[in-house]
Motif scaffolding. Structure first.
Motif: not given
Length: 227
Positions: A46, A48, A68, A90
Motif C-alpha cells: 500500500k 504511498e 497507492e 493512482k
C-alpha cells in the motif's frame, strides 16, 4: 488462523517484499540488504511514497505494481535502473510522472504503466487509437525505451513519436477513471480470493515478468535478447 509470513530475504541480488501492506518501505530492509540488491519487487503493498528507496542505490529493476502511488512520487537518482513497473497505481498525470522518471532513470529501457488513470489501454476498454497516441507520447518523452507496457517499441513508433508524439498527450478524464472502477467492481467478489494471496511471479535478468489471476495485466513485458 493464518500463518505469519516469513521475513523477506534476498535470493542472490533479488529481493521480493510482496503483499506486506506497507505504506512506506521499512528502513530495516535498506540497511540490511540495500547495497547488494539489484532487483527489487515491492508489488501488492500500500505504498504511498518511496521513502527509503534511496538505500537501494544499485537497482537495475524495480517493481511497484498494485500500490497507492501517484504522479507525485519522488524517485531518487537511479542511473543503473533498466526496468520500472508501476502498473495499477493512482497515477493521473502522465506529464508529471514521466518528468520524474526521465530525470531519475536516464538509462531506463523497460517501462510499464498499465491500469493507471492517466494511461488509456485496451485492458479497460479504451479505443486502440487512444492507446496508440499514449504510446507515442511516452516514447517521445523517453526515446530510449525498448519496451512500453507489454509491447516492444518499434522503429515505426519511434519515427512517429519524433514527428508528432509531443501532441499525443492523452487526457486523464473522469471517463477513464470511471471505466476502470466499473470493471474493477464487476470483478468484485471473484477477485477477493485472488487478492488475499498476491499471485506475483517475477523472473529477473533475461526474463519474463508476469503474474496470474483475475486482475492480471498479463505479461508486463517479455525481455528477449533476440528481439
Amino acid at each position: 488462523m493464518s500463518e505469519e509470513q516469513p521475513e523477506p530475504v534476498p535470493v542472490g541480488d533479488n529481493l521480493s517484499i510482496v503483499g506486506r501492506g506497507y505504506t512506506t518501505i521499512p528502513v530495516t530492509f535498506g540497511r540490511q540488504y540495500g547495497a547488494k540488491i539489484k532487483n527489487l519487487d515491492l508489488s501488492h503493498n500500500k505504498l504511498e511514497n518511496l521513502d527509503n528507496i534511496n538505500m537501494f542505490a544499485n537497482l537495475k529493476s524495480l517493481i511497484l505494481d498494485n500500490n497507492e502511488l501517484t504522479e507525485n512520487v519522488e524517485f531518487p537518482d537511479f542511473y543503473q535502473l533498466d526496468t520500472l513497473c508501476i502498473n495499477n497505481n493512482k497515477i493521473a498525470d502522465l506529464r508529471i510522472v514521466l518528468d520524474r522518471i526521465k530525470r531519475a532513470a536516464p538509462n531506463l529501457r523497460y517501462l510499464s504503466l498499465l491500469k493507471n488513470p492517466a494511461c488509456p489501454n485496451r485492458l479497460i476498454g479504451m479505443e486502440d487509437d487512444d492507446y496508440s497516441r499514449y504510446r507515442l507520447y511516452v516514447i517521445w518523452r523517453i526515446p530510449n525505451l525498448k519496451f512500453l507496457d507489454a509491447t516492444p517499441v518499434t522503429p515505426k513508433e519511434k519515427d512517429e513519436a519524433l514527428r508528432r508524439g509531443e501532441f499525443c498527450l492523452p487526457a486523464a478524464t473522469t471517463e477513464i477513471v470511471a471505466t476502470a472502477a466499473r470493471i474493477e467492481g464487476q470483478m468484485g467478489a471473484t477477485d477477493e480470493l485472488t487478492q488475499s494471496v498476491p499471485q506475483s511471479s517475477t523472473h529477473f535478468g533475461v526474463c519474463q515478468y508476469y503474474y496470474q489471476g483475475k486482475q492480471s495485466e498479463g505479461n508486463r513485458f517479455i525481455r528477449n535478447q533476440n528481439l
